[in-house]
Design an enzyme around this catalytic site. Sequence first.
Site, PDB file in Angstrom:
ATOM      1  N   CYS A 184       7.280   4.350  -8.439  1.00  0.00           N
ATOM      2  CA  CYS A 184       7.109   5.128  -7.214  1.00  0.00           C
ATOM      3  C   CYS A 184       8.254   6.126  -7.270  1.00  0.00           C
ATOM      4  CB  CYS A 184       7.241   4.249  -5.969  1.00  0.00           C
ATOM      5  SG  CYS A 184       7.419   5.226  -4.449  1.00  0.00           S
TER       6      CYS A 184
ATOM      7  N   TYR B 190       2.403   7.387   1.631  1.00  0.00           N
ATOM      8  CA  TYR B 190       1.065   7.366   1.027  1.00  0.00           C
ATOM      9  C   TYR B 190       0.698   5.957   0.531  1.00  0.00           C
ATOM     10  CZ  TYR B 190       0.250  12.483   0.581  1.00  0.00           C
ATOM     11  OH  TYR B 190      -0.003  13.809   0.809  1.00  0.00           O
ATOM     12  N   GLY B 191       1.717   5.182   0.202  1.00  0.00           N
ATOM     13  CA  GLY B 191       1.485   3.918  -0.497  1.00  0.00           C
ATOM     14  C   GLY B 191       0.734   2.867   0.285  1.00  0.00           C
TER      15      GLY B 191
ATOM     16  N   CYS C 195       3.479  11.774  -7.615  1.00  0.00           N
ATOM     17  CA  CYS C 195       3.221  10.658  -6.712  1.00  0.00           C
ATOM     18  C   CYS C 195       2.316   9.670  -7.431  1.00  0.00           C
ATOM     19  CB  CYS C 195       2.535  11.181  -5.447  1.00  0.00           C
ATOM     20  SG  CYS C 195       2.104   9.856  -4.311  1.00  0.00           S
ATOM     21  N   ASN C 196       2.855   8.524  -7.737  1.00  0.00           N
ATOM     22  CA  ASN C 196       2.060   7.499  -8.437  1.00  0.00           C
ATOM     23  C   ASN C 196       0.883   7.025  -7.597  1.00  0.00           C
ATOM     24  OD1 ASN C 196       3.866   6.522 -10.919  1.00  0.00           O
ATOM     25  ND2 ASN C 196       5.191   7.048  -9.216  1.00  0.00           N
TER      26      ASN C 196
ATOM     27  N   HIS D  63       9.838   7.664  -5.175  1.00  0.00           N
ATOM     28  CA  HIS D  63      10.919   7.481  -4.197  1.00  0.00           C
ATOM     29  C   HIS D  63      12.006   6.528  -4.714  1.00  0.00           C
ATOM     30  CE1 HIS D  63       8.180   9.313  -1.280  1.00  0.00           C
ATOM     31  NE2 HIS D  63       9.147   9.286  -0.372  1.00  0.00           N
TER      32      HIS D  63
ATOM     33  N   ASP E  40       4.172  15.495  -3.484  1.00  0.00           N
ATOM     34  CA  ASP E  40       4.398  14.069  -3.215  1.00  0.00           C
ATOM     35  C   ASP E  40       4.238  13.882  -1.707  1.00  0.00           C
ATOM     36  OD1 ASP E  40       5.239  11.359  -3.648  1.00  0.00           O
ATOM     37  OD2 ASP E  40       7.201  11.891  -2.857  1.00  0.00           O
ATOM     38  N   SER E  41       4.330  12.621  -1.257  1.00  0.00           N
ATOM     39  CA  SER E  41       4.261  12.364   0.179  1.00  0.00           C
ATOM     40  C   SER E  41       5.535  12.848   0.888  1.00  0.00           C
ATOM     41  CB  SER E  41       4.112  10.862   0.433  1.00  0.00           C
ATOM     42  OG  SER E  41       5.257  10.189  -0.051  1.00  0.00           O
TER      43      SER E  41
HETATM   44  N1  DGL Z   1       6.417   8.696  -4.067  1.00  0.00           N
HETATM   45  C1  DGL Z   1       5.076   8.274  -4.025  1.00  0.00           C
HETATM   46  C2  DGL Z   1       4.726   7.393  -5.188  1.00  0.00           C
HETATM   47  O1  DGL Z   1       5.213   7.647  -6.278  1.00  0.00           O
HETATM   48  C3  DGL Z   1       4.535   7.871  -2.664  1.00  0.00           C
HETATM   49  C4  DGL Z   1       5.271   6.831  -1.925  1.00  0.00           C
HETATM   50  C5  DGL Z   1       4.706   6.663  -0.513  1.00  0.00           C
HETATM   51  O2  DGL Z   1       4.611   7.670   0.200  1.00  0.00           O
HETATM   52  O3  DGL Z   1       4.364   5.533  -0.159  1.00  0.00           O
HETATM   53  O4  DGL Z   1       3.923   6.489  -5.098  1.00  0.00           O
END
Ligand code: DGL
Length: 251
Positions: free
Chosen positions: A178, A38-39, A69-70, A180, A6-7
């Site tokens: 997400c 990452y988003g 990570c979605n 997170h 994941d990020s």
């Molecule tokens: N946890 C990740 C997701 O499910 C990435 C969130 C991010 O880094 O913006 O999208």
Amino acid sequence: MIGIFDSGSGGLSVMRAIRERFPSSDIVYFGDIKNAPYGSKSHDELFAHTIDAIKFLKERGATRIVSACNSVSASLAISLFDALSIAPIDLIEMVGPTVSSFKDSDARVMLCATPATVRSKVYRHGFSMIGKNIHQVAIRDLAGAIERGAPDEEIERIVTEAFAETAHEDFDALILACTHYPLVADAFRRVLGNIEIIDPADAVAARVESRWWPQEIGEGKAQFFITQDSEPFRMRVGVMFPACVECVEVV
Ligand code: DGL
């Protein structure tokens, strides 16, 4: 060994669910905190980070991968499986198991996720395959705020603003798309009241168990690698996996 990436901290919510169902699996975790969040990244950037993460995990001995990570799900292209020598059966991502857990449901579904996930339309397409329409809410700053351990008031303000234009009482379920977001599920409950909050981690963990058990029975070992040191990350590992506080390494 199972590799999870994941990020940053979000994948820990998926790892926790996997551990609950499958405690004896050996897991190597990669959190790309240096490049988080990452988003808000472009598709090309996410594709490159996805390749780096999977390569890293394979170098550390992972033979099966969970993309926790979605935001990168749309980057998991067929060419990547070939180029990195991964059989599709050896990779589990978030969208498929989440959508399929709604196959027999009549719930009116709303989903919140990062801008990258919403823009990619992976969930919209996935749900349309099972004949469902979903309402999507992109939340720009939430994953980053969670990653840096922002205070509760800030988290609640971001969630409140994100849903200001949505008639959430028209929906029965909210998917936290997400990884997170389940780390702050209480903030969603406080802001949105009675709606059922869905953490897809369990559907993903169920998929891991059904697909990779018993091949992945190990000794329950865990290692965590992060690309930038982070106190909130170390703290979350300490809370969720108390035996592993010493297993976090910066690479
Ligand atoms: N946890 C990740 C997701 O499910 C990435 C969130 C991010 O880094 O913006 O999208």
